[in-house]
Write a protein that holds these residues in place. Sequence first.
Motif, PDB file in Angstrom:
ATOM      1  N   ARG A 118      38.216  49.185  33.622  1.00 35.88           N
ATOM      2  CA  ARG A 118      36.762  49.167  33.846  1.00 35.88           C
ATOM      3  C   ARG A 118      36.144  47.893  33.287  1.00 35.88           C
ATOM      4  O   ARG A 118      35.319  47.239  33.935  1.00 35.88           O
ATOM      5  CB  ARG A 118      36.125  50.391  33.192  1.00 35.88           C
ATOM      6  N   THR A 119      36.548  47.538  32.073  1.00 31.97           N
ATOM      7  CA  THR A 119      36.010  46.339  31.441  1.00 31.97           C
ATOM      8  C   THR A 119      36.346  45.099  32.257  1.00 31.97           C
ATOM      9  O   THR A 119      35.493  44.223  32.470  1.00 31.97           O
ATOM     10  CB  THR A 119      36.563  46.202  30.008  1.00 31.97           C
ATOM     11  N   ALA A 120      37.583  45.022  32.741  1.00 35.52           N
ATOM     12  CA  ALA A 120      38.005  43.866  33.524  1.00 35.52           C
ATOM     13  C   ALA A 120      37.225  43.785  34.833  1.00 35.52           C
ATOM     14  O   ALA A 120      36.807  42.698  35.264  1.00 35.52           O
ATOM     15  CB  ALA A 120      39.503  43.935  33.798  1.00 35.52           C
ATOM     16  N   ALA A 121      37.014  44.933  35.485  1.00 40.69           N
ATOM     17  CA  ALA A 121      36.282  44.927  36.751  1.00 40.69           C
ATOM     18  C   ALA A 121      34.831  44.517  36.540  1.00 40.69           C
ATOM     19  O   ALA A 121      34.266  43.742  37.331  1.00 40.69           O
ATOM     20  CB  ALA A 121      36.352  46.309  37.405  1.00 40.69           C
ATOM     21  N   LEU A 122      34.203  44.996  35.476  1.00 39.41           N
ATOM     22  CA  LEU A 122      32.819  44.613  35.190  1.00 39.41           C
ATOM     23  C   LEU A 122      32.713  43.130  34.887  1.00 39.41           C
ATOM     24  O   LEU A 122      31.782  42.449  35.354  1.00 39.41           O
ATOM     25  CB  LEU A 122      32.275  45.427  34.016  1.00 39.41           C
ATOM     26  N   GLU A 123      33.644  42.604  34.118  1.00 38.65           N
ATOM     27  CA  GLU A 123      33.598  41.183  33.788  1.00 38.65           C
ATOM     28  C   GLU A 123      33.804  40.330  35.035  1.00 38.65           C
ATOM     29  O   GLU A 123      33.138  39.311  35.233  1.00 38.65           O
ATOM     30  CB  GLU A 123      34.656  40.850  32.734  1.00 38.65           C
ATOM     31  N   SER A 124      34.724  40.741  35.886  1.00 42.97           N
ATOM     32  CA  SER A 124      34.944  39.992  37.122  1.00 42.97           C
ATOM     33  C   SER A 124      33.739  40.112  38.050  1.00 42.97           C
ATOM     34  O   SER A 124      33.368  39.154  38.732  1.00 42.97           O
ATOM     35  CB  SER A 124      36.205  40.490  37.822  1.00 42.97           C
ATOM     36  N   LEU A 125      33.113  41.287  38.089  1.00 39.45           N
ATOM     37  CA  LEU A 125      31.889  41.449  38.874  1.00 39.45           C
ATOM     38  C   LEU A 125      30.820  40.490  38.383  1.00 39.45           C
ATOM     39  O   LEU A 125      30.127  39.832  39.171  1.00 39.45           O
ATOM     40  CB  LEU A 125      31.403  42.897  38.786  1.00 39.45           C
ATOM     41  N   ARG A 126      30.704  40.378  37.077  1.00 39.92           N
ATOM     42  CA  ARG A 126      29.709  39.469  36.519  1.00 39.92           C
ATOM     43  C   ARG A 126      30.000  38.019  36.923  1.00 39.92           C
ATOM     44  O   ARG A 126      29.083  37.274  37.290  1.00 39.92           O
ATOM     45  CB  ARG A 126      29.686  39.600  34.996  1.00 39.92           C
ATOM     46  N   ARG A 127      31.265  37.627  36.892  1.00 41.29           N
ATOM     47  CA  ARG A 127      31.606  36.254  37.255  1.00 41.29           C
ATOM     48  C   ARG A 127      31.329  35.985  38.741  1.00 41.29           C
ATOM     49  O   ARG A 127      31.048  34.853  39.122  1.00 41.29           O
ATOM     50  CB  ARG A 127      33.070  35.972  36.931  1.00 41.29           C
ATOM     51  N   SER A 128      31.383  37.025  39.561  1.00 43.83           N
ATOM     52  CA  SER A 128      31.131  36.831  40.990  1.00 43.83           C
ATOM     53  C   SER A 128      29.684  36.437  41.269  1.00 43.83           C
ATOM     54  O   SER A 128      29.377  35.920  42.343  1.00 43.83           O
ATOM     55  CB  SER A 128      31.470  38.105  41.763  1.00 43.83           C
ATOM     56  N   PHE A 129      28.782  36.687  40.317  1.00 47.01           N
ATOM     57  CA  PHE A 129      27.369  36.364  40.508  1.00 47.01           C
ATOM     58  C   PHE A 129      27.127  34.860  40.577  1.00 47.01           C
ATOM     59  O   PHE A 129      26.160  34.412  41.195  1.00 47.01           O
ATOM     60  CB  PHE A 129      26.527  36.961  39.374  1.00 47.01           C
ATOM     61  N   TYR A 161      30.066  37.781  47.761  1.00 48.80           N
ATOM     62  CA  TYR A 161      29.751  39.130  48.243  1.00 48.80           C
ATOM     63  C   TYR A 161      31.007  39.990  48.377  1.00 48.80           C
ATOM     64  O   TYR A 161      31.022  41.153  47.944  1.00 48.80           O
ATOM     65  CB  TYR A 161      29.028  39.003  49.585  1.00 48.80           C
ATOM     66  N   THR A 162      32.063  39.440  48.981  1.00 49.34           N
ATOM     67  CA  THR A 162      33.267  40.245  49.171  1.00 49.34           C
ATOM     68  C   THR A 162      33.941  40.549  47.837  1.00 49.34           C
ATOM     69  O   THR A 162      34.533  41.612  47.661  1.00 49.34           O
ATOM     70  CB  THR A 162      34.257  39.538  50.108  1.00 49.34           C
ATOM     71  N   ARG A 163      33.843  39.627  46.896  1.00 48.64           N
ATOM     72  CA  ARG A 163      34.412  39.882  45.570  1.00 48.64           C
ATOM     73  C   ARG A 163      33.645  40.996  44.869  1.00 48.64           C
ATOM     74  O   ARG A 163      34.227  41.851  44.198  1.00 48.64           O
ATOM     75  CB  ARG A 163      34.393  38.605  44.737  1.00 48.64           C
ATOM     76  N   MET A 164      32.327  40.999  45.029  1.00 47.94           N
ATOM     77  CA  MET A 164      31.533  42.075  44.457  1.00 47.94           C
ATOM     78  C   MET A 164      32.001  43.427  45.007  1.00 47.94           C
ATOM     79  O   MET A 164      32.114  44.412  44.261  1.00 47.94           O
ATOM     80  CB  MET A 164      30.053  41.870  44.764  1.00 47.94           C
ATOM     81  N   ALA A 165      32.258  43.466  46.305  1.00 51.28           N
ATOM     82  CA  ALA A 165      32.720  44.710  46.919  1.00 51.28           C
ATOM     83  C   ALA A 165      34.050  45.149  46.309  1.00 51.28           C
ATOM     84  O   ALA A 165      34.256  46.338  46.020  1.00 51.28           O
ATOM     85  CB  ALA A 165      32.857  44.529  48.424  1.00 51.28           C
ATOM     86  N   ARG A 166      34.950  44.198  46.097  1.00 47.63           N
ATOM     87  CA  ARG A 166      36.248  44.544  45.531  1.00 47.63           C
ATOM     88  C   ARG A 166      36.115  45.054  44.101  1.00 47.63           C
ATOM     89  O   ARG A 166      36.765  46.033  43.700  1.00 47.63           O
ATOM     90  CB  ARG A 166      37.186  43.333  45.581  1.00 47.63           C
ATOM     91  N   GLU A 167      35.270  44.403  43.311  1.00 47.34           N
ATOM     92  CA  GLU A 167      35.142  44.821  41.908  1.00 47.34           C
ATOM     93  C   GLU A 167      34.452  46.172  41.793  1.00 47.34           C
ATOM     94  O   GLU A 167      34.806  46.995  40.936  1.00 47.34           O
ATOM     95  CB  GLU A 167      34.402  43.756  41.095  1.00 47.34           C
ATOM     96  N   LEU A 168      33.473  46.435  42.640  1.00 46.14           N
ATOM     97  CA  LEU A 168      32.863  47.765  42.641  1.00 46.14           C
ATOM     98  C   LEU A 168      33.894  48.816  43.050  1.00 46.14           C
ATOM     99  O   LEU A 168      33.903  49.929  42.515  1.00 46.14           O
ATOM    100  CB  LEU A 168      31.666  47.784  43.594  1.00 46.14           C
TER     101      LEU A 168
END
Length: 558
Positions: free
Chosen positions: A132-143, A148-155
């Motif tokens: 969960r922590t890794a996915a949230l951090e990667s989601l943050r970096r996608s900003f 957009y597609t990376r955000m979908a993957r991390e969610l």
Amino acid sequence: MCALAADASPTSTANLASGNRIRVGTLAELQAKGRHLLKTGSKQIAVFASESGVYACNNRCPHEGFPLMEGKLTQGADGGGCILTCNWHNWKFDLEGGETLVGGDKLRRYPVEIVDGEVWLDLSDPPLEERRTAALESLRRSFRRHEYTRMARELSRLQQAKADPLDGLRGALDWTADRFEFGTTHAHAAAPDWLALRDDLAADEQERLVPLLEIVGHLAWDSLREPSYPFPAESRPYDAASLVAAIEAEDEAAAIALLRGALDKGLGFRDLEAPLAEAALAHYQDFGHAAIYVYKTGQLIDRLGPTSAESLLCNLVRSLVYATREDLIPEFRAYGEALAAWQEQGADGGADGGDGEGSEAVTAEDLRRLSVPKVMQRILRSSGDRKALYDALVGAASADFLQFDLPVADATDKGVSHNVGWLDFTHAITFSNAVRVLCSRHPGLWPQGLLQIGCFIGRNAAYVDRGYDARRWRVDDPDAFFEREMRALFDHAQPEYIVSVHLVKLLSAAKEEITADPAAPWVSDMLAAVNRFLHEPLKRKHAKRTAQQALGFVAAES
């Protein structure tokens, strides 16, 4: 080169697994081939033998899923390590250190162990919290680049890690909290409508992901490359009147300090809604957004819980402080005079009507084709019956919306004040929705709310084609209409967030209003107007008009 020989033939894993460990084969065989594709269940694992060691990773590139077995292996810039390049889009991964060197998402690697000349992999998943922590951090970096597609993957990874599906949204609100120079945006305001769509109509996991992705992506877009605009840290004792006064004075520091004082006392949104609504309706301001933002912020806090309340409220207060005040310009100056007259005549907005001032019956047709000053005066003559007046105002707004003169949006020979389009009319509906809800809870605000709906009607009157035949847009089955059009939002195909949020906001507001009063006289016109808006062109870029207005502006400077 880092790689030895290459061979992409897969090996069956039947009967080779031991717990979470799985045998690949002998080291000698792997070194002879250089690389090996291992398939187990739904997993495809690429195993590489290089001069610096043996490495295993997901065969699917985290970018778009192309096979990394077809990739190129090289040494790092310092001559060490092992760099894997996906040849489709040139993403590069350090198989030794684990970093993604070119690209975004992190590549899943698997620990390798050599035992008695045999290669074994550990397929154990990391702990859920780590994932969960890794996915949230990667989601943050996608900003940073709005990936957009990376955000979908991390969610999706958050969901796979059994996290609360809304944690990605809560994280996005936290990361962007101080990145909105003027506070609340449509990204915040549309969020509760997207979430309601997710709850009510999503038929599968794909559709449940879309609304979250739309909200998170919009927050990322609105904050893209924005610097920090820190909120004042001071807290001072709260009282409602002082908060309203600070917002009226456009004193952000004082308003935020009072807000923090309220939060320190344990007050929540419902305790603050009355003064915030009062401040939002103190002027005809921000083209109705102020009241809409108050209503929608409350809905979003209710949905997400108190952990997101501080950032949402700080942005709301900031947006109220910086709201444009259209009632101070000549076009809407009659609003202030009408509000003063209403208050002087003692109209309380009650539903019973009464004799004397404000008792004249009113219909939607009485309010159409009038200028702002004349709409204000006509409202005052019927101010005693709140329900009848609201129905007449919403009826007029809906009829004008239905008969919007579409060529106006394409005109290239008018001044800036005539830059009118569909959204000028949709806002009358979403604003009316916010007015009904807020003023029903805080009845003392009905005069402001009703007069401000009138401002929309007076302003839009000049851009209505009264001869437009709208029969083809009539809706026979409201329930089927809303389900069909709202379900279409799961795959709306709009490249601009500002368009997709207006679709979800308008549909949500119209559905709320019709559900609240399905027998209202304006229902048919509102449904037809929404139907027309959804299926007529929405021009978003006005190149020739912009050029004409720029030339005229510059010429006037000479």
